[in-house]
Design a protein around this motif. Sequence first.
Motif, mmCIF file in Angstrom:
data_model
loop_
_atom_site.group_PDB
_atom_site.id
_atom_site.type_symbol
_atom_site.label_atom_id
_atom_site.label_comp_id
_atom_site.label_asym_id
_atom_site.label_seq_id
_atom_site.Cartn_x
_atom_site.Cartn_y
_atom_site.Cartn_z
ATOM 1 N N VAL A 34 44.513 35.324 50.485
ATOM 2 C CA VAL A 34 43.471 35.526 50.941
ATOM 3 C C VAL A 34 42.899 36.399 49.096
ATOM 4 N N GLY A 35 41.458 35.720 48.902
ATOM 5 C CA GLY A 35 40.800 36.768 48.208
ATOM 6 C C GLY A 35 39.374 37.268 48.446
ATOM 7 N N TRP A 36 39.509 37.823 47.611
ATOM 8 C CA TRP A 36 37.298 39.028 48.150
ATOM 9 C C TRP A 36 36.438 38.337 46.919
ATOM 10 N N PHE A 37 35.391 37.634 46.925
ATOM 11 C CA PHE A 37 34.464 37.170 45.885
ATOM 12 C C PHE A 37 33.333 38.022 45.960
ATOM 13 N N ARG A 38 32.672 37.539 44.980
ATOM 14 C CA ARG A 38 31.133 38.473 45.510
ATOM 15 C C ARG A 38 29.827 37.737 44.367
ATOM 16 N N GLN A 39 29.066 37.781 44.926
ATOM 17 C CA GLN A 39 27.275 37.432 44.443
ATOM 18 C C GLN A 39 26.023 38.555 44.430
ATOM 19 N N ALA A 40 26.248 38.654 43.139
ATOM 20 C CA ALA A 40 24.732 39.455 43.211
ATOM 21 C C ALA A 40 23.479 38.592 43.500
ATOM 22 N N GLU A 46 31.530 35.339 41.721
ATOM 23 C CA GLU A 46 32.858 36.232 40.930
ATOM 24 C C GLU A 46 33.534 36.321 41.935
ATOM 25 N N PHE A 47 35.254 36.817 41.007
ATOM 26 C CA PHE A 47 36.343 36.918 41.614
ATOM 27 C C PHE A 47 36.283 38.341 41.041
ATOM 28 N N VAL A 48 36.578 38.971 42.571
ATOM 29 C CA VAL A 48 36.926 40.422 42.932
ATOM 30 C C VAL A 48 38.712 40.521 42.409
ATOM 31 N N ALA A 49 38.801 40.580 43.628
ATOM 32 C CA ALA A 49 40.331 40.368 44.168
ATOM 33 C C ALA A 49 41.306 39.680 44.992
ATOM 34 N N TYR A 60 43.006 41.895 40.176
ATOM 35 C CA TYR A 60 42.008 42.590 40.552
ATOM 36 C C TYR A 60 41.237 41.159 39.139
ATOM 37 N N ALA A 61 40.180 41.225 39.361
ATOM 38 C CA ALA A 61 38.962 41.174 38.163
ATOM 39 C C ALA A 61 38.849 42.726 37.068
ATOM 40 N N ASP A 62 39.034 42.295 36.329
ATOM 41 C CA ASP A 62 39.186 43.892 34.928
ATOM 42 C C ASP A 62 37.662 44.610 35.325
ATOM 43 N N SER A 63 36.484 43.809 35.989
ATOM 44 C CA SER A 63 35.940 45.180 36.868
ATOM 45 C C SER A 63 35.667 45.997 37.104
ATOM 46 N N VAL A 64 37.000 45.930 38.235
ATOM 47 C CA VAL A 64 36.997 45.931 39.359
ATOM 48 C C VAL A 64 38.660 47.055 39.690
ATOM 49 N N LYS A 65 39.370 46.489 38.568
ATOM 50 C CA LYS A 65 40.442 47.057 37.892
ATOM 51 C C LYS A 65 40.169 48.493 38.349
ATOM 52 N N GLY A 66 41.446 49.482 38.884
ATOM 53 C CA GLY A 66 41.227 50.653 39.220
ATOM 54 C C GLY A 66 40.603 51.742 39.759
ATOM 55 N N ARG A 67 39.780 50.897 40.260
ATOM 56 C CA ARG A 67 38.730 51.257 41.453
ATOM 57 C C ARG A 67 38.913 50.459 42.855
ATOM 58 N N PHE A 68 39.449 49.403 42.794
ATOM 59 C CA PHE A 68 39.460 48.520 43.744
ATOM 60 C C PHE A 68 40.984 48.617 44.649
ATOM 61 N N THR A 69 40.842 48.440 45.677
ATOM 62 C CA THR A 69 42.417 48.263 46.503
ATOM 63 C C THR A 69 42.219 47.326 47.360
ATOM 64 N N ILE A 70 43.161 46.140 47.337
ATOM 65 C CA ILE A 70 42.719 45.411 48.092
ATOM 66 C C ILE A 70 44.229 45.272 49.081
ATOM 67 N N SER A 71 44.197 44.936 50.016
ATOM 68 C CA SER A 71 45.336 45.302 51.324
ATOM 69 C C SER A 71 45.751 44.449 52.454
ATOM 70 N N ARG A 72 46.268 43.829 52.880
ATOM 71 C CA ARG A 72 46.328 43.521 54.165
ATOM 72 C C ARG A 72 47.351 43.867 55.342
ATOM 73 N N PHE A 103 49.959 32.072 46.603
ATOM 74 C CA PHE A 103 49.060 33.498 45.495
ATOM 75 C C PHE A 103 49.961 32.145 43.791
ATOM 76 N N ARG A 104 49.399 32.774 43.193
ATOM 77 C CA ARG A 104 49.315 31.780 42.127
ATOM 78 C C ARG A 104 48.497 32.886 41.279
ATOM 79 N N LEU A 105 48.640 33.722 40.062
ATOM 80 C CA LEU A 105 47.791 34.145 39.491
ATOM 81 C C LEU A 105 47.259 33.236 38.209
ATOM 82 N N GLY A 106 45.578 33.484 38.155
ATOM 83 C CA GLY A 106 44.840 31.961 37.534
ATOM 84 C C GLY A 106 44.061 31.660 38.788
ATOM 85 N N VAL A 107 44.810 31.189 39.780
ATOM 86 C CA VAL A 107 44.311 30.224 40.631
ATOM 87 C C VAL A 107 43.795 30.577 41.684
ATOM 88 N N ALA A 108 44.727 31.738 41.425
ATOM 89 C CA ALA A 108 43.661 33.141 42.611
ATOM 90 C C ALA A 108 42.900 32.923 42.055
#
Length: 127
Positions: A34-40, A46-49, A60-72, A103-108
């Motif tokens: 599962v991924g989260w994306f956002r659009q302004a 753009e990818f978020v997590a 995580y996207a660099d812009s949210v790393k350390g501030r956002f946490t994805i979990s399930r 899940f594959r890094l890059g593709v995610a």
Amino acid sequence: QVQLVESGGGLVQPGGSLRLSCAASGRTFNSYSVGWFRQAPGKEREFVAAVGWSGGRTNYADSVKGRFTISRDNAENTVYLQMNSLKPDDTAVYYCAATPSPFRLGVARVAGEYDYWGQGTQVTVSS
């Protein structure tokens, strides 16, 4: 088939927090990445997590790393995005997306790799 419904968006002041939820139907959801994306406004989506099926692998996207946490919570068929230290630049419509692919890094990070999308939830960060 998987149906996704996001919730938890709203208006928050800079520095505040929100937790978004992505509730899924479908008995096999717990095997999906599962991924989260956002659009302004005026910008591309753009990818978020992203998170793998077990929750053990995340990205995580660099812009949210350390501030956002994805979990399930697979028992609840729900994926969360905890957003802290929110900034005005985080204002966007947030979408969750799911794919049965491992899940594959890059593709995610690629929106086109996801098969199912929710309708989105608005997050506005403003004083």
